[in-house]
Design a protein around this motif. Structure first.
Motif, short mmCIF file in Angstrom:
data_model
loop_
_atom_site.label_atom_id
_atom_site.label_comp_id
_atom_site.label_asym_id
_atom_site.label_seq_id
_atom_site.Cartn_x
_atom_site.Cartn_y
_atom_site.Cartn_z
N MET A 1 0.76 -1.25 0.09
CA MET A 1 0.07 0.00 0.06
C MET A 1 0.85 1.12 0.14
SD MET A 1 -3.00 1.03 2.57
CE MET A 1 -4.30 2.26 2.12
N GLY A 2 1.93 1.18 0.51
CA GLY A 2 3.01 2.24 0.30
C GLY A 2 3.39 2.80 1.93
N PRO B 1 3.39 5.37 4.81
CA PRO B 1 2.51 6.23 5.32
C PRO B 1 2.89 7.77 5.50
CG PRO B 1 2.92 4.81 7.01
CD PRO B 1 3.46 4.39 5.93
N ASP C 1 -5.14 6.89 3.09
CA ASP C 1 -5.62 5.71 4.14
C ASP C 1 -6.71 6.06 5.14
OD1 ASP C 1 -5.83 3.63 5.82
OD2 ASP C 1 -3.66 3.38 6.33
N PRO D 1 -6.08 4.74 9.00
CA PRO D 1 -4.76 4.90 9.41
C PRO D 1 -4.31 4.42 10.96
CG PRO D 1 -5.69 7.04 9.57
CD PRO D 1 -6.60 6.18 8.99
N ARG E 1 -0.54 7.69 1.33
CA ARG E 1 0.02 6.53 1.17
C ARG E 1 0.95 6.87 -0.17
NH1 ARG E 1 0.99 2.51 5.00
NH2 ARG E 1 -1.02 2.39 6.15
#
Length: 209
Positions: free
Chosen positions: A1-2, A4, A190, A193, A206
């Motif tokens: 998802m990458g 944060p 997100d 989160p 993200r």
């Protein structure tokens, strides 16, 4: 998802105001994402942040759920949004729309105005669809885990919506896959989160690693 990254709604609002107006004189912001991800909350907080900025003013927020003619109109409502809101704004004229009642199963009388403001936010599933991207100043996709989104929707609207909601989820997954939404938007947020932040003023973005 990458990875944060915590960012502020105020900073995003400044980015929008600094961006080009591509829908007539209006900067159109699309807040997209699946049901229950947190799109409405994100759109409201961005609108609040814009209202607090010099020269901003609180932008109109159009919820696409208000334009749907029932569950079956999940993606086919767009011609209504185009005719009632986008085409007038493109021409520098005020738009307006009638809100659909999910209780009465019909559009209510009376129209809600959408002035050609410096910024207008459209929030809802498919708001950032490919056909509209050339006119968007900013496109956002809000995401959250599927089970959490289902839990949120049932808590909001009751368990009676489950059969329709499950069909809705199938339709939105097919749309996002065909549309390439996640790869095309400017910002992926997100909606659930676990990163420390102030949810009133900050969101979690993200980004690719």
């Amino acid at each position: 998802m990458g990875v944060p990254v915590v960012e502020t709604y105020a900073g995003l609002g400044r980015r929008v105001l600094a961006g080009p107006a591509r829908l007539g004189r209006t900067r159109l912001v699309a807040v997209d994402g699946p049901s229950g991800a947190g799109k409405s909350l994100f759109a409201a907080r961005l609108a609040d942040a814009l209202a607090a900025l010099p020269g901003g003013g609180r932008p109109p927020v159009v919820h696409t759920d208000d334009l749907l003619d029932g569950w079956a109109d999940q993606l086919t409502f767009w011609s209504r949004l185009e005719r009632w809101v986008l085409a007038p704004l493109r021409a520098g004229q005020p738009g307006s729309y009638r809100r659909y009642s999910w209780v009465r199963h019909r559009f209510l009388p009376g129209e809600l105005p959408v002035p050609p403001a410096p910024v207008v936010i459209v929030e809802g599933v498919s708001a950032a669809r490919a056909a509209e991207r050339p006119e968007l100043t900013l496109s956002v996709l809000v995401t959250a885990p599927a089970e959490l989104r289902l839990t949120r929707a049932v808590a909001r609207d009751g368990p009676g919506i489950l059969p329709e909601l499950r069909r809705w989820h199938v339709g939105e997954r097919a749309h996002f896959a065909a549309d390439g939404t996640a790869d095309a938007v400017d910002l992926v947020v997100d909606g659930a989160p676990d990163v420390p932040h102030d949810p009133g003023t900050e969101y979690v973005r993200r980004r690719p690693r």
